[in-house]
Write an enzyme that holds these catalytic residues in place. Structure first.
Site, short mmCIF file in Angstrom:
data_model
loop_
_atom_site.label_atom_id
_atom_site.label_comp_id
_atom_site.label_asym_id
_atom_site.label_seq_id
_atom_site.Cartn_x
_atom_site.Cartn_y
_atom_site.Cartn_z
N ASP A 224 0.81 -1.23 0.00
CA ASP A 224 0.00 0.00 0.00
C ASP A 224 0.84 1.27 0.00
OD1 ASP A 224 -2.28 -1.63 0.10
OD2 ASP A 224 -2.18 -1.71 2.28
N LYS B 138 1.88 2.31 -4.98
CA LYS B 138 2.50 1.83 -6.22
C LYS B 138 1.60 2.13 -7.41
CE LYS B 138 2.50 -2.28 -4.42
NZ LYS B 138 2.08 -1.97 -3.05
N GLY C 276 -4.56 -4.27 -3.72
CA GLY C 276 -5.59 -3.25 -3.89
C GLY C 276 -4.90 -1.97 -4.27
N HIS C 277 -5.03 -1.57 -5.53
CA HIS C 277 -4.35 -0.38 -6.02
C HIS C 277 -5.39 0.66 -6.40
CE1 HIS C 277 -0.90 -3.30 -7.31
NE2 HIS C 277 -1.08 -3.25 -6.01
N GLN D 17 1.93 -6.01 -3.45
CA GLN D 17 2.40 -6.14 -2.08
C GLN D 17 3.68 -5.32 -1.87
OE1 GLN D 17 1.39 -9.55 -3.58
NE2 GLN D 17 -0.51 -8.60 -2.96
P1 GDP Z 1 -0.79 0.43 -3.58
O1 GDP Z 1 -1.41 -0.84 -3.13
O2 GDP Z 1 0.68 0.48 -3.31
O3 GDP Z 1 -1.11 0.79 -5.01
O4 GDP Z 1 -1.42 1.59 -2.67
P2 GDP Z 1 -2.97 1.75 -2.29
O5 GDP Z 1 -3.71 2.18 -3.50
O6 GDP Z 1 -3.46 0.54 -1.57
O7 GDP Z 1 -2.89 2.87 -1.19
C1 GDP Z 1 -2.43 4.17 -1.46
C2 GDP Z 1 -3.58 5.17 -1.23
O8 GDP Z 1 -3.05 6.47 -1.13
C3 GDP Z 1 -4.59 5.22 -2.35
O9 GDP Z 1 -5.86 5.47 -1.80
C4 GDP Z 1 -4.13 6.40 -3.20
O10 GDP Z 1 -5.18 7.03 -3.91
C5 GDP Z 1 -3.62 7.32 -2.13
N1 GDP Z 1 -2.50 8.20 -2.51
C6 GDP Z 1 -1.52 7.97 -3.42
N2 GDP Z 1 -0.60 8.95 -3.36
C7 GDP Z 1 -1.01 9.81 -2.40
C8 GDP Z 1 -0.47 11.01 -1.85
O11 GDP Z 1 0.61 11.47 -2.20
N3 GDP Z 1 -1.20 11.61 -0.86
C9 GDP Z 1 -2.37 11.12 -0.41
N4 GDP Z 1 -3.01 11.79 0.55
N5 GDP Z 1 -2.90 9.98 -0.89
C10 GDP Z 1 -2.22 9.34 -1.87
P1 IMO Z 2 -0.90 -4.09 -2.31
O1 IMO Z 2 -0.50 -4.60 -3.67
C1 IMO Z 2 -0.91 -4.62 2.01
C2 IMO Z 2 -0.98 -8.72 3.52
C3 IMO Z 2 -2.23 -9.20 4.24
C4 IMO Z 2 -1.61 -10.18 5.23
C5 IMO Z 2 -0.48 -10.81 4.42
C6 IMO Z 2 -0.84 -12.15 3.80
O2 IMO Z 2 -2.18 -3.37 -2.28
O3 IMO Z 2 0.23 -3.35 -1.68
P2 IMO Z 2 -2.37 -12.84 1.73
O4 IMO Z 2 -3.84 -12.66 1.50
O5 IMO Z 2 -1.51 -12.24 0.68
O6 IMO Z 2 -2.01 -14.27 1.99
O7 IMO Z 2 -2.08 -12.07 3.12
O8 IMO Z 2 -0.17 -9.89 3.40
N1 IMO Z 2 -1.19 -8.19 2.16
C7 IMO Z 2 -1.13 -6.89 1.86
N2 IMO Z 2 -0.95 -5.81 2.64
N3 IMO Z 2 -1.01 -4.46 0.68
C8 IMO Z 2 -1.16 -5.53 -0.12
O9 IMO Z 2 -1.15 -5.44 -1.48
C9 IMO Z 2 -1.26 -6.82 0.46
N4 IMO Z 2 -1.44 -8.06 -0.03
C10 IMO Z 2 -1.37 -8.89 1.02
O10 IMO Z 2 -2.89 -8.15 4.87
O11 IMO Z 2 -1.03 -9.47 6.30
MG MG Z 3 -2.87 -1.52 -1.80
#
Ligand code: GDP
Ligand code: IMO
Ligand code: MG
Length: 425
Positions: free
Chosen positions: A14, A17, A41-42, A226
């Protein structure tokens, strides 16, 4: 030299990316997911539109590019179909031409999810998985006997025959684990043969596609799911996922890591973690609550509140080395505005001794106490700033402290979720 870039998360996932891949996709023709599955979850924000992708590569948001789900990914076909449908409804064209799925990727079945639920239910200290069947599917891949690959979905008689062997055994395993879930081989065969037909236009040998792209010097962007601290080999085992989430993971897509021309490490300006496992810089106080609230730190896949804490440079030094990152993108810096002071963990203390490296044993990591560099915070809203030199002095100092503690240049700073809320350094 043509660009072959890998975007990799250097924390526990999270790191935003998705936003960075979406930005870099503009300069690449092929965008590849190579690990994990619908546990990711992106979230990607384009003005007033928000897209949430779990299984599909972020590249699908640019229909004139080729998005690839390579070998290394585990695929739950209903999720694939659901995500394609919802993007089509949002006006994004997805075809067999712009979305390719590896015939070598492994298939997730509902019994994998049932197995995962049973294991998590029995564990005294559950991993806190996403419940998407990821671990059991990879376990079957490593075990080979019960594994089914995407290519087999296109061979109806073979698939039915295999499921008639596998499902009764899975039912016995589930019963032994105390699960009440039981499955019917022929019903699953009917469903997955139908899924195979829907997936058919996308299924191909993506390794060959990528080899061809390397030969023709096409531009390729690898998108890790991840974070590196969740990597099966290098993460905080057993509180990890079951795939290779460092840049080295691209090997399963058929591309050797030495073909990468650049590795971009993605970090949040702080740290988050979802699920169980050690987290030395975790904040269980009001500051942690504030970061969670301002950063909207709730899981995209499960909705769980994310654990929040200070930036951990010990961890990031380690993960940057795992992928040989060239630089880091510092994301969500805006979230820290308004804090009196901000902290960066530069070393740990364990049993009265200073430790500068990331311990291999999660039990030891759980005992690590962070040693912090503390600097003053800043009050200003920075989300509208677009130049590094415009950042408040304290925020610039924070960026410098992180760069120094990690030992890498900060090449981008993100100050908001939107594409344009990005500072190129
Ligand atoms: P990923 O799994 O690495 O793609 O990250 P996620 O999407 O799960 O979580 C990142 C969250 O931060 C998302 O809701 C993005 O929309 C949000 N986001 C990304 N860059 C920024 C930033 O610079 N500032 C803020 N406030 N939110 C951001
Ligand atoms: P993105 O791509 C954050 C965590 C789960 C759990 C562990 C194992 O959005 O960064 P799993 O279901 O993969 O066997 O769970 O890994 N986990 C993540 N945490 N971001 C993710 O993906 C994750 N994918 C798995 O919460 O701790
Ligand atoms: Mg994510």
């Amino acid at each position: 030299m043509s660009s072959v870039v890998c975007v990799v998360g250097l924390q526990w996932g999270d790191e935003a990316k998705g936003k960075m891949v979406d930005l870099l996709a503009e300069k690449h023709r092929i965008i590849v997911r190579y690990n994990g599955g619908a546990n990711a979850g992106h979230t990607i924000v384009h003005g007033d539109k928000t897209f949430k992708l779990s299984l599909l590569p972020t590249g699908v948001l640019r229909p004139d590019r080729t998005a690839v789900i390579a070998n290394g990914v585990v695929v739950y076909p209903p999720r694939f179909i659901e995500e394609v449908d919802s993007l089509q409804k949002a006006g994004i064209s997805i075809t067999g031409q712009n979305l390719k799925l590896s015939d070598r990727a492994h298939v997730i079945f509902p019994y994998h999810m049932a197995e995962e639920a049973a294991h998590e239910g029995l564990a005294p200290k559950p991993i806190g998985t996403t419940g998407r069947g990821i671990g059991p599917c990879y376990a079957d891949k490593a075990g080979r006997t019960y594994a089914i690959r995407v290519g087999e979905l296109l061979q109806p008689d073979w698939l039915r025959e295999r499921l008639n062997i596998i499902v009764p055994i899975k039912n016995k395993i589930l019963a032994a684990l105390g699960s009440t879930s039981q499955f019917k081989a022929n019903q699953l065969a009917d469903e997955y043969i139908a899924f195979g037909e829907k997936l058919r236009p996308h299924i191909t040998d993506t390794t060959e596609l990528l080899h061809h792209a390397l030969v023709t010097k096409d531009t390729i962007l690898f998108e890790a799911a991840q974070g590196s601290l969740l990597d099966l080999d290098h993460g905080t085992f057993p509180y990890v996922t079951s795939s290779s989430s460092t840049a080295a993971g691209i090997g399963s897509a058929g591309v050797p890591a030495r073909r990468l021309t650049k590795v971009l490490g993605i970090v949040k300006a702080y740290t988050t973690r979802v699920g169980g496992g050690p987290f030395p810089t975790e904040l269980t106080d009001a500051i942690g609550d504030q970061i969670r609230k301002v950063g909207r730190e709730y899981g995209t896949v499960t909705g769980r509140p994310r654990r929040c804490g200070w930036f951990d440079a010990v961890a990031v030094r380690y993960t940057a080395a795992l992928s040989d990152a060239d630089s880091v993108s510092l994301m969500l810096l805006d979230v820290l505005s308004g804090l009196e002071e901000v902290k960066v963990c530069t070393a740990y203390e364990v049993d009265g001794k200073r430790v500068d490296h990331f311990p291999s044993d999660s039990q030891i990591l759980a005992k690590c106490k962070p040693i912090y560099t503390t600097i003053p915070g800043w009050k200003e809203d920075i989300s509208k700033l677009r130049k590094l030199s415009d950042l408040p002095t304290a925020a610039r100092r924070y960026v410098d402290v992180i760069s120094g503690a990690v030992g890498l240049p900060v090449s981008m700073v993100s100050v908001g979720p939107d594409r344009d809320q990005t500072i190129i350094c």
